[in-house]
Enzyme design. Structure first.
Site, short mmCIF file in Angstrom:
data_model
loop_
_atom_site.label_atom_id
_atom_site.label_comp_id
_atom_site.label_asym_id
_atom_site.label_seq_id
_atom_site.Cartn_x
_atom_site.Cartn_y
_atom_site.Cartn_z
N LYS A 175 17.53 -20.83 -53.54
CA LYS A 175 17.28 -22.00 -52.52
C LYS A 175 15.62 -21.48 -52.23
O LYS A 175 15.49 -20.64 -51.49
CB LYS A 175 18.22 -21.49 -51.20
CG LYS A 175 17.90 -22.53 -50.34
CD LYS A 175 17.99 -22.08 -48.69
CE LYS A 175 16.76 -21.79 -48.42
NZ LYS A 175 15.53 -22.61 -48.13
N GLU A 248 12.09 -8.99 -48.43
CA GLU A 248 10.86 -8.62 -48.89
C GLU A 248 10.21 -9.64 -47.66
O GLU A 248 9.73 -10.86 -47.64
CB GLU A 248 10.42 -9.20 -50.23
CG GLU A 248 11.24 -8.43 -51.47
CD GLU A 248 10.83 -6.84 -51.37
OE1 GLU A 248 9.58 -6.67 -50.88
OE2 GLU A 248 11.61 -6.39 -51.82
N CYS A 282 1.43 -12.31 -49.47
CA CYS A 282 1.96 -11.35 -48.58
C CYS A 282 1.30 -9.92 -48.82
O CYS A 282 0.96 -9.29 -47.87
CB CYS A 282 3.59 -11.04 -49.04
SG CYS A 282 3.81 -10.72 -50.79
N GLU A 380 0.15 -11.19 -38.77
CA GLU A 380 -0.12 -11.54 -39.94
C GLU A 380 -0.73 -12.98 -40.08
O GLU A 380 0.07 -13.88 -39.41
CB GLU A 380 1.25 -11.34 -40.76
CG GLU A 380 0.99 -11.71 -42.18
CD GLU A 380 2.35 -12.23 -42.95
OE1 GLU A 380 3.37 -12.35 -42.28
OE2 GLU A 380 2.10 -11.98 -44.20
P1 NAD Z 1 10.31 -17.94 -43.64
O1 NAD Z 1 10.76 -16.78 -43.30
O2 NAD Z 1 9.91 -19.13 -42.85
O3 NAD Z 1 10.98 -18.75 -45.03
C1 NAD Z 1 11.49 -18.06 -46.12
C2 NAD Z 1 12.88 -18.78 -46.48
O4 NAD Z 1 13.72 -18.75 -45.66
C3 NAD Z 1 12.56 -20.09 -46.81
O5 NAD Z 1 13.40 -20.61 -48.00
C4 NAD Z 1 13.31 -20.77 -45.72
O6 NAD Z 1 13.82 -22.16 -45.83
C5 NAD Z 1 14.52 -19.59 -45.55
N1 NAD Z 1 15.07 -19.64 -44.06
C6 NAD Z 1 14.53 -20.13 -43.02
N2 NAD Z 1 15.28 -19.92 -41.74
C7 NAD Z 1 16.12 -19.13 -42.38
C8 NAD Z 1 17.63 -18.63 -41.79
N3 NAD Z 1 17.71 -18.54 -40.34
N4 NAD Z 1 18.38 -18.05 -42.53
C9 NAD Z 1 18.07 -18.13 -43.87
N5 NAD Z 1 17.09 -18.74 -44.49
C10 NAD Z 1 16.25 -19.20 -43.85
O7 NAD Z 1 8.94 -17.49 -44.55
P2 NAD Z 1 7.91 -18.56 -45.04
O8 NAD Z 1 6.98 -19.09 -43.97
O9 NAD Z 1 8.42 -19.47 -46.27
O10 NAD Z 1 7.14 -17.40 -45.84
C11 NAD Z 1 5.88 -16.47 -45.40
C12 NAD Z 1 6.25 -15.33 -45.06
O11 NAD Z 1 6.90 -14.55 -46.24
C13 NAD Z 1 5.06 -14.53 -44.66
O12 NAD Z 1 5.41 -13.56 -43.60
C14 NAD Z 1 4.83 -13.48 -45.96
O13 NAD Z 1 4.43 -12.52 -45.65
C15 NAD Z 1 6.55 -13.51 -46.30
N6 NAD Z 1 6.27 -13.11 -47.92
C16 NAD Z 1 6.54 -11.65 -48.22
C17 NAD Z 1 6.59 -11.43 -49.48
C18 NAD Z 1 6.97 -10.05 -49.90
O14 NAD Z 1 7.22 -9.72 -51.17
N7 NAD Z 1 7.00 -9.16 -48.95
C19 NAD Z 1 6.18 -12.46 -50.59
C20 NAD Z 1 5.78 -13.65 -50.08
C21 NAD Z 1 5.70 -13.78 -48.53
#
Ligand code: NAD
Length: 479
Positions: A175, A248, A282, A380
């Site tokens: 997803k 992550e 990230c 961040e």
């Molecule tokens: P996000 O948490 O908004 O969304 C991530 C995913 O979760 C998306 O697919 C989203 O549709 C889904 N999602 C949203 N609400 C949800 C819920 N209640 N339950 C389950 N899934 C849900 O994050 P984003 O804005 O897409 O990404 C940016 C963040 O991701 C930043 O904080 C970044 O640091 C982090 N990130 C971490 C890594 C790592 O490896 N540690 C890598 C890339 C990005």
């Protein structure tokens, strides 16, 4: 050249090896233009049930396959990705906003990750093998895995999950983020006929699909990459039925520059450490601690680089940096910039973007030595803004670098790698680099400590997170 795909609903879900149209669709917006470029299927609860059922039905045969067969499948997935590189890269440029060469590299990275992951080996542990008893501990796949990914690297993030989950013998429902569904939907199409039906399913949705997934009783494991806030919600939902989680999450990586560096040499490396993919990584350098002896020189060099880069629409021309990837993230970055302005912190270059433009462009911005208590240091930014922070003593900078709720990555920059390594050992983060940053390898685990996550991805340790231990104990003597 126009890349507009039209809102034609040409993209479909992949469920049980079939193309499944959404009952409704949602628009995918190009962040460089504000225009809807395509319609993505909005998966219903019933379609999610079907995807989970298809993955469940496919699991026994997939898990029972000879491992050599699963390795071959991963390689054929990689070959198919290679054959569709340009198409996939075009979709990434359109939905995510990164420059085309970066998108091409992202797709190539997925293929490489699948191939290298296919090489991983693991063995049973023989605990005892004598006249009294045979005791063996082995690794079994978990079952059906939910792979939930963010928008910054739409296919790159999938690569960290798919290969290890599949090689270990699990089946997957992927997803992607609602901001970037297209390349993942295309991957579903590309792999549909290659894999046994139901082994990889792809679902997209604009509303609550993420929480439907994490609350669904059919998943044995949730492998999640995204923000710390969503990660907490994922874990709470998964806890209802003790589904396994790997999280992550966010990072606020410190980069520490020692006074012995060659400024002209490290400046471009540090610039791209912070601003690649418009800072939406990230593991990007998000707080740059510079020794006071080289602060002014390095700041000047970074300003020069920032003012040279070409920011623009990656579909229209050759650019170094595209827009911020979506409206929500843009507002988050603008809020941090406004906070800097309101507190009187000085922008050495860049600053608040013009209002009223269609594209979500923010010029690379350097903030001059804001206090550690400022939002731009504590939070961040995940965007093209970097605070430059002056320090004097090593102990002081170690304390300041470690004073974060996040602990994902960190880096040390020095003319002396031995000194760098000693300093690296004092930094609290999942990965600490010396004189490089963001170097990842399919055979090396990475992950975050503290609020940056739970568990690791990649390497053998990452693969084993898609397995569970079972011990078999056979009593041989009756004495
Ligand atoms: P996000 O948490 O908004 O969304 C991530 C995913 O979760 C998306 O697919 C989203 O549709 C889904 N999602 C949203 N609400 C949800 C819920 N209640 N339950 C389950 N899934 C849900 O994050 P984003 O804005 O897409 O990404 C940016 C963040 O991701 C930043 O904080 C970044 O640091 C982090 N990130 C971490 C890594 C790592 O490896 N540690 C890598 C890339 C990005």
């Amino acid at each position: 050249m126009s890349y507009d795909l039209g809102a034609s609903g040409a993209f479909t879900l992949t469920i049980g090896g079939r193309s499944v149209a959404g009952e409704s669709t949602f628009g995918v917006v190009n962040p460089a233009t504000g225009r809807v470029v395509a319609a993505a299927p909005d998966c219903t609860r019933e379609q999610l049930d079907e995807a989970v059922a298809a993955a469940r039905a496919a699991f026994p045969a997939w898990a029972a396959l000879d491992i050599a067969e699963r390795r071959r499948h991963l390689v054929s997935m990689a070959d198919a990705v290679d054959a569709h590189t340009q198409d996939l890269a075009t979709l990434i440029v359109l939905e995510q906003g990164k420059p085309r060469p970066v998108a091409v590299a992202e797709v190539a990275g997925l293929a490489m990750w699948l191939r290298r992951t296919a090489e991983l080996e693991w063995e049973e542990t023989v605990n005892q093998d004598d006249g009294e008893r045979l005791s063996v501990t082995r690794r079994l796949p978990l079952g059906v895995v939910a792979a939930i990914t963010p928008w910054n690297y739409p296919v790159g993030q999938a690569s960290f999950k798919l290969g290890p989950a599949l090689l270990a013998g699990n089946t997957v429902v992927l997803k992607p983020s609602a901001f970037t569904p297209l390349a993942n939907l295309r991957l579903g199409e590309v792999w549909r006929d290659l894999l046994p039906a139901g082994v990889v399913n792809v679902v997209t949705g604009s509303g609550d699909l993420g929480s439907w997934v994490t609350g669904h009783p059919g998943f044995d494991k949730i492998s999640f990459t995204g923000s710390t806030r969503t990660g907490r919600a994922v874990m709470a939902n998964a806890a209802q039925r003790l589904a396994r989680v790997t999280l992550e999450l966010g990072g606020n990586d410190a980069a520490i520059v020692l006074p012995d560096v060659e400024v002209s040499e490290v400046a471009p490396q540090l610039f791209w450490a912070a601003f690649a993919n418009s800072g939406q990584i990230c593991l990007a350098a998000k707080r740059l601690y510079i020794h006071e002896d080289v602060y002014d020189d390095l700041a000047r060099e970074l300003v020069r680089l920032a003012e040279q880069v070409r920011v623009g629409d990656p579909s229209e021309s050759e650019v170094d940096l595209g827009p911020v990837s979506n409206q929500r993230q843009y507002e988050s970055v603008v809020s941090l910039l406004s906070d800097c302005r309101d507190h009187g912190y000085r922008f050495l270059t860049g600053g608040l973007p013009e209002t009223g433009t269609a594209g979500l462009f923010v010029a690379p911005t350097l903030v001059d030595n804001p206090p550690d208590s400022s939002r731009i240091v504590r939070e961040e930014q995940f965007g093209p803004v970097l605070p430059l922070l002056k320090y004097r003593e090593v102990d002081e900078v170690v304390r300041r670098a470690n004073a974060s709720e996040y602990a994902l990555g960190a880096s040390v920059w020095t003319g002396d790698p031995v000194v760098g390594l000693e300093l690296a050992k004092r930094l609290e983060a999942g990965t600490v680099w010396v004189n490089e940053v963001m170097h990842l390898d399919p055979l090396v685990p990475f992950g975050g400590r503290r609020q940056s996550g739970i568990g690791v991805e990649s390497g053998l340790a990452g693969l084993l997170e898609f397995t569970e231990l079972q011990t078999l104990s056979v009593r041989r003597s009756r004495g």
